[in-house]
Design a protein around this motif. Structure first.
Motif, PDB file in Angstrom:
ATOM      1  N   VAL A  31       0.854  -1.185   0.000  1.00 50.22           N
ATOM      2  CA  VAL A  31       0.000   0.000   0.000  1.00 50.22           C
ATOM      3  C   VAL A  31       0.888   1.233   0.000  1.00 50.22           C
ATOM      4  CG1 VAL A  31      -1.820   1.274   1.210  1.00 50.22           C
ATOM      5  CG2 VAL A  31      -1.767  -1.229   1.323  1.00 50.22           C
ATOM      6  N   VAL A  32       0.560   2.190  -0.864  1.00 45.22           N
ATOM      7  CA  VAL A  32       1.276   3.451  -0.954  1.00 45.22           C
ATOM      8  C   VAL A  32       0.330   4.569  -0.518  1.00 45.22           C
ATOM      9  CG1 VAL A  32       2.415   5.096  -2.499  1.00 45.22           C
ATOM     10  CG2 VAL A  32       2.727   2.624  -2.847  1.00 45.22           C
ATOM     11  N   PHE A  33       0.793   5.401   0.413  1.00 46.46           N
ATOM     12  CA  PHE A  33       0.070   6.603   0.827  1.00 46.46           C
ATOM     13  C   PHE A  33       0.759   7.822   0.224  1.00 46.46           C
ATOM     14  CE2 PHE A  33      -1.262   3.771   4.190  1.00 46.46           C
ATOM     15  CZ  PHE A  33      -2.528   4.216   4.535  1.00 46.46           C
ATOM     16  N   HIS A  34      -0.045   8.742  -0.311  1.00 43.28           N
ATOM     17  CA  HIS A  34       0.456  10.049  -0.748  1.00 43.28           C
ATOM     18  C   HIS A  34      -0.484  11.084  -0.150  1.00 43.28           C
ATOM     19  CE1 HIS A  34       1.651  13.522  -3.037  1.00 43.28           C
ATOM     20  NE2 HIS A  34       2.551  12.844  -3.743  1.00 43.28           N
ATOM     21  N   LEU A  54      -3.054   2.334  -3.992  1.00 45.62           N
ATOM     22  CA  LEU A  54      -2.722   3.717  -3.702  1.00 45.62           C
ATOM     23  C   LEU A  54      -3.829   4.361  -2.884  1.00 45.62           C
ATOM     24  CD1 LEU A  54      -0.957   6.269  -4.115  1.00 45.62           C
ATOM     25  CD2 LEU A  54      -2.266   6.660  -6.234  1.00 45.62           C
ATOM     26  N   ILE A  55      -3.432   5.002  -1.794  1.00 45.14           N
ATOM     27  CA  ILE A  55      -4.359   5.797  -0.993  1.00 45.14           C
ATOM     28  C   ILE A  55      -3.819   7.218  -1.033  1.00 45.14           C
ATOM     29  CG2 ILE A  55      -5.318   6.188   1.308  1.00 45.14           C
ATOM     30  CD1 ILE A  55      -4.855   3.108   1.749  1.00 45.14           C
ATOM     31  N   GLY A  56      -4.515   8.096  -1.720  1.00 46.50           N
ATOM     32  CA  GLY A  56      -4.042   9.456  -1.896  1.00 46.50           C
ATOM     33  C   GLY A  56      -5.117  10.473  -1.618  1.00 46.50           C
ATOM     34  N   VAL A  57      -4.680  11.685  -1.307  1.00 46.40           N
ATOM     35  CA  VAL A  57      -5.566  12.818  -1.082  1.00 46.40           C
ATOM     36  C   VAL A  57      -5.001  14.018  -1.829  1.00 46.40           C
ATOM     37  CG1 VAL A  57      -6.351  11.983   1.167  1.00 46.40           C
ATOM     38  CG2 VAL A  57      -4.380  13.522   1.061  1.00 46.40           C
ATOM     39  N   TYR A  58      -5.835  15.046  -1.993  1.00 50.45           N
ATOM     40  CA  TYR A  58      -5.323  16.261  -2.607  1.00 50.45           C
ATOM     41  C   TYR A  58      -4.821  17.216  -1.531  1.00 50.45           C
ATOM     42  CZ  TYR A  58      -9.858  18.555  -1.606  1.00 50.45           C
ATOM     43  OH  TYR A  58     -10.973  19.078  -1.006  1.00 50.45           O
ATOM     44  N   GLY A  59      -3.910  18.108  -1.952  1.00 52.26           N
ATOM     45  CA  GLY A  59      -3.363  19.117  -1.057  1.00 52.26           C
ATOM     46  C   GLY A  59      -3.724  20.513  -1.517  1.00 52.26           C
ATOM     47  N   ASN A  60      -3.261  21.494  -0.789  1.00 55.00           N
ATOM     48  CA  ASN A  60      -3.606  22.885  -1.074  1.00 55.00           C
ATOM     49  C   ASN A  60      -3.039  23.384  -2.399  1.00 55.00           C
ATOM     50  OD1 ASN A  60      -1.102  22.714   0.598  1.00 55.00           O
ATOM     51  ND2 ASN A  60      -1.005  24.899   0.172  1.00 55.00           N
TER      52      ASN A  60
END
Length: 166
Positions: A31-34, A54-60
């Motif tokens: 599992v990769v987190f970004h 992949l577990i990802g979220v958006y940033g500012n």
């Protein structure tokens, strides 16, 4: 279960490409987190192509195209632990209490934004992990990312990896 944690890649603004050691870790991780600030969709595409999960979220710093493909907060149950990922958690002072109140049902929270590695445990047991940035060290001596292992309902072998200077 092997985890790879990264954030704040900021391509192509902070670097032209991802560091080779980080790229080599992508297919090795289960599992990769970004935790956000991808900046371009090509980086998300690369992570999706080379990651098992992949577990990802958006940033500012992520625009509409990335925000359309990623949530602000992501959750996953992995090996008996409840994980979350978010980009921003606010100032360092009071972070543990603030995150424990905001995410009472999590065991581990992966976050970014500051580019400063962080590994603490809040009262109540929430583990807070910021892997730093692999491309923009800001006030840190090294660019970094993290790996960890989940086994038998425990997070172990949390390691901060320093990347060679560019």
């Amino acid at each position: 279960m092997r985890l790879l944690l990264t954030t704040d890649t900021h391509l192509p603004k902070r670097a032209r490409q991802l560091p080779a050691p980080l790229l080599a870790e992508l297919p090795r991780a289960d599992v990769v987190f970004h935790a956000g600030d991808w900046v371009d969709t090509a980086t998300l595409d690369l992570f999706e192509e080379h990651s098992r999960r992949l577990i990802g979220v958006y940033g500012n710093n992520d625009g509409p195209e990335l925000r359309a493909r990623l949530p602000e907060v992501a959750y996953a149950d992995l090996g008996g632990l409840r994980f979350g990922a978010v980009h921003e958690t606010g100032p360092a002072q009071g972070r543990e209490a603030r995150c424990a109140a905001r995410f009472p049902d999590l065991d581990v929270l992966v976050f970014g934004h500051s580019h400063i590695p962080w590994d603490t445990t809040a009262p109540g047991g929430l583990r807070l992990l910021n892997p730093g940035s692999p491309t923009d060290r800001r006030r840190q001596p090294y660019c970094t990312y993290m790996t960890a292992t989940v086994a038998d309902g425990r997070l172990t072998d949390v390691e901060l990896h320093r990347l060679p200077p560019r």
